[in-house]
Scaffold this motif. Structure first.
Motif, mmCIF file in Angstrom:
data_model
loop_
_atom_site.group_PDB
_atom_site.id
_atom_site.type_symbol
_atom_site.label_atom_id
_atom_site.label_comp_id
_atom_site.label_asym_id
_atom_site.label_seq_id
_atom_site.Cartn_x
_atom_site.Cartn_y
_atom_site.Cartn_z
ATOM 1 N N ASN A 74 0.791 -1.158 0.032
ATOM 2 C CA ASN A 74 -0.117 0.156 0.175
ATOM 3 C C ASN A 74 0.897 1.380 0.145
ATOM 4 O O ASN A 74 2.066 1.255 -0.015
ATOM 5 C CB ASN A 74 -1.013 -0.061 1.306
ATOM 6 N N VAL A 106 1.603 -1.106 -6.554
ATOM 7 C CA VAL A 106 0.996 -1.805 -5.419
ATOM 8 C C VAL A 106 0.427 -2.919 -5.854
ATOM 9 O O VAL A 106 -0.150 -3.080 -6.880
ATOM 10 C CB VAL A 106 -0.397 -0.727 -4.897
ATOM 11 N N THR A 126 2.303 9.368 -1.579
ATOM 12 C CA THR A 126 1.383 9.222 -0.687
ATOM 13 C C THR A 126 0.269 10.492 -0.787
ATOM 14 O O THR A 126 -0.715 10.342 -0.633
ATOM 15 C CB THR A 126 1.642 9.352 1.006
ATOM 16 N N LYS A 129 -3.201 9.530 -2.593
ATOM 17 C CA LYS A 129 -3.908 8.801 -1.931
ATOM 18 C C LYS A 129 -5.478 8.762 -2.328
ATOM 19 O O LYS A 129 -6.164 7.977 -2.613
ATOM 20 C CB LYS A 129 -3.940 8.718 -0.489
ATOM 21 N N ASN A 133 -7.225 5.878 -4.134
ATOM 22 C CA ASN A 133 -8.465 5.234 -3.489
ATOM 23 C C ASN A 133 -9.576 5.082 -4.357
ATOM 24 O O ASN A 133 -10.347 3.985 -4.481
ATOM 25 C CB ASN A 133 -8.870 6.026 -1.999
ATOM 26 N N GLN A 136 -9.126 2.226 -7.366
ATOM 27 C CA GLN A 136 -8.967 0.994 -6.828
ATOM 28 C C GLN A 136 -9.895 -0.055 -7.392
ATOM 29 O O GLN A 136 -9.574 -1.150 -7.672
ATOM 30 C CB GLN A 136 -8.744 0.863 -5.372
#
Length: 336
Positions: A74, A106, A126, A129, A133, A136
């Motif tokens: 992650n 990932v 990061t 994110k 998200n 995904q």
């Protein structure tokens, strides 16, 4: 009176020294030294899409340095810390030589569509994110490019293009999307341009840039005046730099679609000078005549908040979904 005169002459001398230094030192390092990279094949039993890392060398970086490809669980990864980011700002050579730079996938089953995330100055993986998200749920392979943001953008683009080119066997049947935030947009576009010069390289199908200052940053010039040994990146993002001229004068490959997202705060959008608190919208749209966006989108956001803005997230998701649809359609047509 004598003390005041001495003070004035002292200040004039100090300013003259800074100015002369700042006009001399950047010229010595203005152009990035060519980077030569050799692939290193490693075991990909961990399900990593990319097989090859690199061992690179450049006249501007003492000793050869590794550039890696890794699988990570992650974005909460030890090499993405603030401390590592700061090393990339203040001591890019140390960052390269530490082996932190490279492509980080990932862990997931390899998909036909590959999204490569490229953060901006003072950023780290990061920061993506919120967008990661949201994506995904899509059949996408997520790869994050970790690099020292204080180094030359030309050097960085050469390393990234070498990484992708060394893995052309795995990527040749993939749809590759480069996402670039701020200066990461320059790296994305320049990488596509470099790859287009090689006959055997993966094709970049889509580029998305977010709040990229196409006319450069005036603050970079001021920073170099104050500190002649400022990070090399300031030479590249300075207004009218050779790097920006090179990028804007070179077209994108014809197969590459380009989505440009630019921002302005709600307050500034009501004025004659809309901006995202760092760059004007005019700057963010100044791609030049050789780089023409396929689509352009304006979002009410600041530069700092652009990666977390919900409208930006949805725009990028829609762009990736469109890429998936186009890729499936073209694959079906080719099969017939």
């Amino acid at each position: 009176m004598v003390r005041r005169i001495c003070y004035v002459f002292g200040m004039l001398f100090w300013i003259t020294q800074i100015t002369s230094c700042s006009s001399f030192v950047p010229i010595q390092r203005y152009l990035a030294q060519p980077v030569e990279c050799t692939p290193i094949v490693h075991d990909s039993s961990d399900g990593l899409l990319l097989d090859n890392s690199l061992m690179c060398s450049s006249a501007s970086i003492p000793c050869a340095f590794p550039v890696t490809t890794r699988s990570i669980p992650n974005l909460e990864y030890p090499l993405f810390t603030v401390e590592r980011r700061n090393i990339g700002l203040d001591n890019p050579v140390s960052f390269w030589r530490s082996g932190c730079a490279g492509l980080y996938q990932v862990s997931s089953a390899p998909a036909k569509l590959v999204v490569v995330y490229i953060n901006g100055y003072n950023g780290r993986p990061t920061g993506w994110k919120p967008i990661y998200n949201e994506l995904q749920a899509l059949p996408v392979t997520h790869i994050f490019f970790n690099y020292p943001t204080g180094d030359s953008l030309e050097t960085t683009a050469m390393v990234l293009s070498s990484l992708l080119c060394s893995n052309v066997r795995q990527l040749r049947d993939k749809c590759i999307v480069l996402l670039g935030h701020s200066q990461g947009g320059f790296i994305a576009v320049r990488t596509a341009q470099i790859l287009s010069q090689h006959s055997f390289s993966p094709a970049i199908r889509q580029i998305v840039t977010l709040v990229t200052p196409w006319n450069g940053c005036k603050l970079a010039r001021y920073a170099k005046l104050v500190n002649p040994v400022s990070p090399k990146v300031f030479d590249d993002i300075d207004t009218d730099s050779k790097f920006i001229h090179t990028v804007k004068s070179s077209p994108l490959p014809p197969e590459t679609a380009y989505t440009l997202i630019y921002g302005a705060t709600a307050e500034s959008s009501k004025t004659a000078n809309p901006n995202d608190e760092l760059f004007t919208t005019e700057n963010q749209l100044a791609t030049g005549k050789n780089i023409k966006p396929t689509s352009t989108h304006n979002v009410l956001t600041s530069h700092a908040e652009s990666l977390r803005d919900n409208e930006v997230v949805m725009l990028i998701k829609g762009c990736v979904e469109q890429c998936l649809m186009n890729f499936k359609t073209s694959s079906y047509t080719n099969q017939r």
